[in-house]
Scaffold this active site. Structure first.
Site, short mmCIF file in Angstrom:
data_model
loop_
_atom_site.label_atom_id
_atom_site.label_comp_id
_atom_site.label_asym_id
_atom_site.label_seq_id
_atom_site.Cartn_x
_atom_site.Cartn_y
_atom_site.Cartn_z
N SER A 156 0.95 -1.06 -0.04
CA SER A 156 0.08 0.13 -0.08
C SER A 156 0.98 1.48 0.12
O SER A 156 1.45 1.47 -0.98
CB SER A 156 -1.01 -0.02 1.11
OG SER A 156 -2.04 0.85 1.07
N ASP A 235 -10.07 -5.65 -3.64
CA ASP A 235 -9.62 -4.52 -2.87
C ASP A 235 -10.54 -3.32 -3.01
O ASP A 235 -10.59 -2.64 -4.01
CB ASP A 235 -8.05 -4.36 -3.37
CG ASP A 235 -7.42 -3.23 -2.53
OD1 ASP A 235 -7.89 -2.43 -1.78
OD2 ASP A 235 -5.92 -3.42 -2.39
N HIS A 268 -7.43 -5.99 0.37
CA HIS A 268 -6.30 -5.17 0.76
C HIS A 268 -5.45 -5.63 1.99
O HIS A 268 -4.26 -5.04 2.32
CB HIS A 268 -6.70 -3.74 0.98
CG HIS A 268 -5.52 -2.64 0.78
ND1 HIS A 268 -4.92 -2.26 -0.38
CD2 HIS A 268 -4.83 -1.77 1.56
CE1 HIS A 268 -4.05 -1.50 -0.31
NE2 HIS A 268 -3.74 -1.05 1.08
#
Length: 297
Positions: A156, A235, A268
């Site tokens: 991320s 995600d 995610h």
């Protein structure tokens, strides 16, 4: 000169090696910084052959130096490969700057791994210099880590950090990979907020910290062994924040080999990371273990 004093906070036996958590005073940041390290058995031995290659992992928003080591399950494969794992904290702690905790996507635990240029952030938020200068020197000086064989990966915000820092410091990092990275921060709300706050309103300076913009401006493919990215299609941040297609297009334009794997049903979080982390360690190992003559001076 960097202070090489380390305080060992805790140590745990792990897959024949050791999992440690450290704190030190960072001269770059101006505050205490923490990082975790997994050392495989060969690196724990007190001899020159124990000098191990290492992968530095950059975590995402709201995380710290513990998150990856506790949740990703990467130590087993790292022990088999003989590779150390390093996870620094996601930014300065105890800076106590005004507005630092107002939003989870900016300030505390949200450094975006750059050197801030705007006041008051520029005083302490100097993570690029910390990660590319102070931390590698510290690791090689006081731990059995080979700074000539460093890989960089992240998730991320940390994936953004991995893709940008690897390109900006090509001689330092030999391999790079990312999981659900922020690939085009100039085009997403997270990146726009962070860049405006840390770098100011001049968007021309933003390009130097955008992975897709950096790759698009490259004159040649910077990583001949290729880049690995994994992205979950479930995600919730994919459409608005991550934009892997931008990095994919930039790599294609300059001939950079990229393996971008898209996975249905994966989101995610760390269940996604734990599923694919071994593939990332193997990706780095193909480069970091290929030339064992590269040892620390």
């Amino acid at each position: 000169m960097s202070d090489t004093t380390l305080w060992l906070l805790s140590e745990h036996g792990c897959f024949g090696g050791v999992q440690r958590f450290y704190e030190h005073h960072s001269t770059t940041i101006g505050l205490p910084m923490r990082f975790s390290v997994f050392l495989p058995a060969r690196a724990v031995r007190d001899d020159s052959s124990g000098c191990a290659p290492a992968i530095i992992y950059l975590a995402g928003l709201t995380c710290n130096e513990e998150t990856f080591m506790i949740k990703a399950g990467a130590q087993r494969r790292a022990a088999e490969l003989g590779i150390a794992l390093i996870a620094p904290d996601t930014g300065p702690r105890d800076a106590r700057l005004p507005g630092e905790t107002d939003h989870w996507g900016f300030g505390l635990a949200a450094s975006f791994y750059l050197d801030a240029e705007q006041s008051p952030w520029s005083t302490y938020y100097r993570m690029e210099s910390y990660l590319t200068q102070e931390l590698p020197t510290l690791l090689a000086t006081v731990l059995p880590i080979d700074r000539n064989r460093l890989g960089l990966m992240g998730h991320s915000m940390g994936g953004h950090g991995a893709l940008t820092l690897a390109q900006r410091h090509r001689g330092l990092f030999k391999s790079v990979s990312a999981l659900a990275p922020i690939c085009a921060p100039m085009k997403c709300p997270w990146g726009q907020k962070a860049f405006a706050g840390y770098l100011g309103s001049d968007t021309t300076t933003w390009r130097e910290h955008d992975a897709s913009e950096l790759m698009a401006s490259a004159t040649a493919a910077p990583f001949p062994d290729g880049i690995l990215i994994d992205q979950g299609l479930a995600d919730k941040f994919l459409a608005t924040q991550l934009h892997p297609e931008c990095f994919e297009q930039a790599c294609a334009a300059v001939g950079q080999a990229l393996t971008l794997r898209r996975h249905p049903a994966y989101d995610h979080g760390y269940y996604f990371i734990a599923t694919f982390v071994n593939d990332h360690l193997d990706h780095h190992a193909r480069t970091l273990l290929r030339d064992r003559s590269l040892t620390r001076p």
